[in-house]
Design an enzyme around this catalytic site. Structure first.
Site, PDB file in Angstrom:
ATOM      1  N   LYS A   1     -70.605  86.733   2.184  1.00  0.00           N
ATOM      2  CA  LYS A   1     -71.562  85.596   2.575  1.00  0.00           C
ATOM      3  C   LYS A   1     -72.599  85.555   1.054  1.00  0.00           C
ATOM      4  O   LYS A   1     -72.414  84.374   0.632  1.00  0.00           O
ATOM      5  CB  LYS A   1     -72.273  84.789   3.704  1.00  0.00           C
TER       6      LYS A   1
ATOM      7  N   LYS B   1     -58.744  80.192   6.411  1.00  0.00           N
ATOM      8  CA  LYS B   1     -58.779  79.796   7.936  1.00  0.00           C
ATOM      9  C   LYS B   1     -59.178  78.026   7.377  1.00  0.00           C
ATOM     10  O   LYS B   1     -60.050  78.069   6.746  1.00  0.00           O
ATOM     11  CB  LYS B   1     -60.204  80.524   8.066  1.00  0.00           C
TER      12      LYS B   1
ATOM     13  N   LYS C   1     -65.224  73.854   8.238  1.00  0.00           N
ATOM     14  CA  LYS C   1     -66.175  72.803   8.256  1.00  0.00           C
ATOM     15  C   LYS C   1     -66.771  72.858   6.480  1.00  0.00           C
ATOM     16  O   LYS C   1     -67.415  71.739   6.127  1.00  0.00           O
ATOM     17  CB  LYS C   1     -67.134  72.373   8.816  1.00  0.00           C
TER      18      LYS C   1
END
Ligand code: TRP
Length: 340
Positions: free
Chosen positions: A118, A202, A205
Site C-alpha cells: 500500500k 482481484k 472497488k
C-alpha cells in the site's frame, strides 16, 4: 485463571467502508458472515478508523458507511441477533490500539507485506496510521476477546500479528490466559473473485474501470451487460477443473457461476463443460441477476432511510461498548493506570 469476560466462541470481523460493495466482497466475505450467524455470537464492524489511514472525503465516508451497512443488511446480516456498528462509535478500539502500539515491535510491523504494497515507493509519505494499522486490527478483535475471525488470505499475516500481540501482552504482565488465542476461520469456499477485464487482478472497488466489477447496487441490466462484455478466451469450457489452468478469465467466470449456484467447480463444469462462452455467459448472467438483483433492490430501499441506518449502527455500538468496557477496565488495571 480465566477471566469472567472470556467466552468460548465469539466472532469479530471488519470491512472497510470505502467505495462500492462488489461481488468480490459478497462471495469472498459477506456470504460467509451471513452463514456464521446463529452458530456464533457475531460482531461485525465497519472499520472507519482503518479507512482513514488513507485520506477520505468526509461526505463520502459517511455515505460509504451507510452504504456498506445497508449492503450487509440486504445480504442477510441481522443486526438484532448480532452486533453491527461502525468502529469510530466505540472509542475502546482506539484506546486498546494505543496500548498495543506499545506492545508490538517495530520489527514485527516492518514485516507486514500489505504495508509495503500500500505504501509502495512512497513510504516516507505514508501515514503513520497505515504503518500501525495491524495493531488497531488486533485491538478490534481483542477488545471483545473474540476467539474466531473470518478473514481472507490477504489478512492472514495481520491475524498472526494479533496473536503475537496477545501473547506478548499476556507474558509481559504475567496474565497467561487474559487474551485468548485467536483462530482464523478460513471458510470452505471463500471465492476469490477476479476482475472481469483481467483475470489476474482481484475484483476491486478501486479499479478505474467500472466494467471490471459487479457492484452490489448495479441494476439487472448493468449486471447482464458486464457479464456479456467480460473478457474470455476463444476455447470451449472444459469438463474438469484442471482444464481451467492457465485460463484465468474462464476460471474466474466459472468460479463465480459455481459460487452463486452453491456448487463445486467440478459440479458446475459437469453441467456447462463443452459449452462456448456465447452459450455460458447468458446462463451466468441469469444466475447473477437472480441472486444479486434482489440484494441490490433491498439496498436501495434501505438507503432511502439513512436515519434508520444510523439508528441501527448507534444501537450496535452501544451493545459493542457494553462488551468491551469491562475488558478494557481490566486492561487498564493490569497495565497499572491509576483510576478513580
Ligand atoms: N483489515 C481488514 C481488511 O482490510 C479489515 C479489518 C479491520 C478486520 N479490523 C479487522 C478484519 C478485524 C478482521 C478482524 O479487510
Amino acid at each position: 485463571m480465566t477471566s469472567a469476560t472470556n467466552v468460548e466462541r465469539r466472532i469479530f470481523s471488519g470491512i472497510q467502508p470505502t467505495g462500492n460493495l462488489t461481488l468480490g466482497n459478497y462471495l469472498g466475505a459477506i456470504r460467509n458472515w451471513v452463514n456464521l450467524q446463529g452458530e456464533y455470537e457475531c460482531i461485525y464492524c465497519l472499520v472507519d478508523l482503518h479507512a482513514i489511514t488513507l485520506f477520505q472525503d468526509p461526505a463520502e465516508l459517511r455515505r460509504n458507511t451507510r452504504e456498506v451497512a445497508a449492503g450487509l443488511m440486504a445480504c442477510g446480516i441481522d443486526p438484532k441477533a448480532n452486533i453491527l456498528f461502525n468502529q469510530s462509535q466505540n472509542q475502546d478500539h482506539a484506546e486498546l490500539a494505543w496500548h498495543f502500539n506499545c506492545v508490538a515491535r517495530m520489527g514485527w510491523l516492518n514485516r507486514m507485506t500489505q504495508f509495503k504494497e500500500k505504501a509502495g515507493k512512497n513510504r516516507e509519505n505514508a501515514s503513520t496510521g497505515l504503518f500501525v494499522y495491524p495493531n488497531l486490527m488486533a485491538a478490534d478483535i481483542l477488545v471483545y476477546k473474540a476467539t474466531h475471525v473470518p478473514v481472507g488470505d490477504d489478512q492472514k499475516q495481520h491475524l498472526e500479528l494479533a496473536r503475537d500481540i496477545a501473547q506478548k501482552f499476556n507474558n509481559d504482565w504475567d496474565k497467561p490466559d487474559f487474551f485468548p488465542i485467536i483462530e482464523p476461520l478460513i471458510l470452505g469456499a471463500a471465492t476469490r473473485v477476479m476482475s472481469l477485464r483481467d483475470g489476474s487482478k482481484k475484483m476491486s472497488k478501486s479499479d478505474p474501470s467500472d466494467m471490471s466489477r459487479i457492484n452490489m447496487t448495479d441494476s439487472e441490466d448493468a449486471i447482464a451487460q458486464k457479464i456479456r462484455k467480460a473478457k474470455t478466451d476463444p476455447d470451449a469450457l472444459p469438463s474438469e477443473a484442471e482444464g481451467l489452468e492457465g485460463r484465468a478469465e474462464a476460471q474466474n467466470l466459472v468460479n463465480i457461476y459455481a459460487a452463486l449456484r452453491g456448487v463445486t467447480v467440478d459440479a458446475a463444469l459437469g453441467e456447462i463443460g463443452g459449452k462456448q462462452f456465447s452459450e455460458f455467459k447468458p446462463m451466468l448472467a441469469e444466475v447473477a441477476v437472480t441472486s444479486l438483483g434482489p440484494i441490490g433492490a433491498e439496498m436501495q430501499r434501505l438507503l432511502q432511510d439513512p436515519a434508520e441506518i444510523d439508528r441501527v449502527l448507534n444501537e450496535g455500538s452501544e451493545r459493542a461498548r457494553a462488551l468491551s468496557q469491562p475488558i478494557l477496565r481490566e486492561v487498564r488495571e493490569i497495565i497499572g493506570f491509576v483510576q478513580g
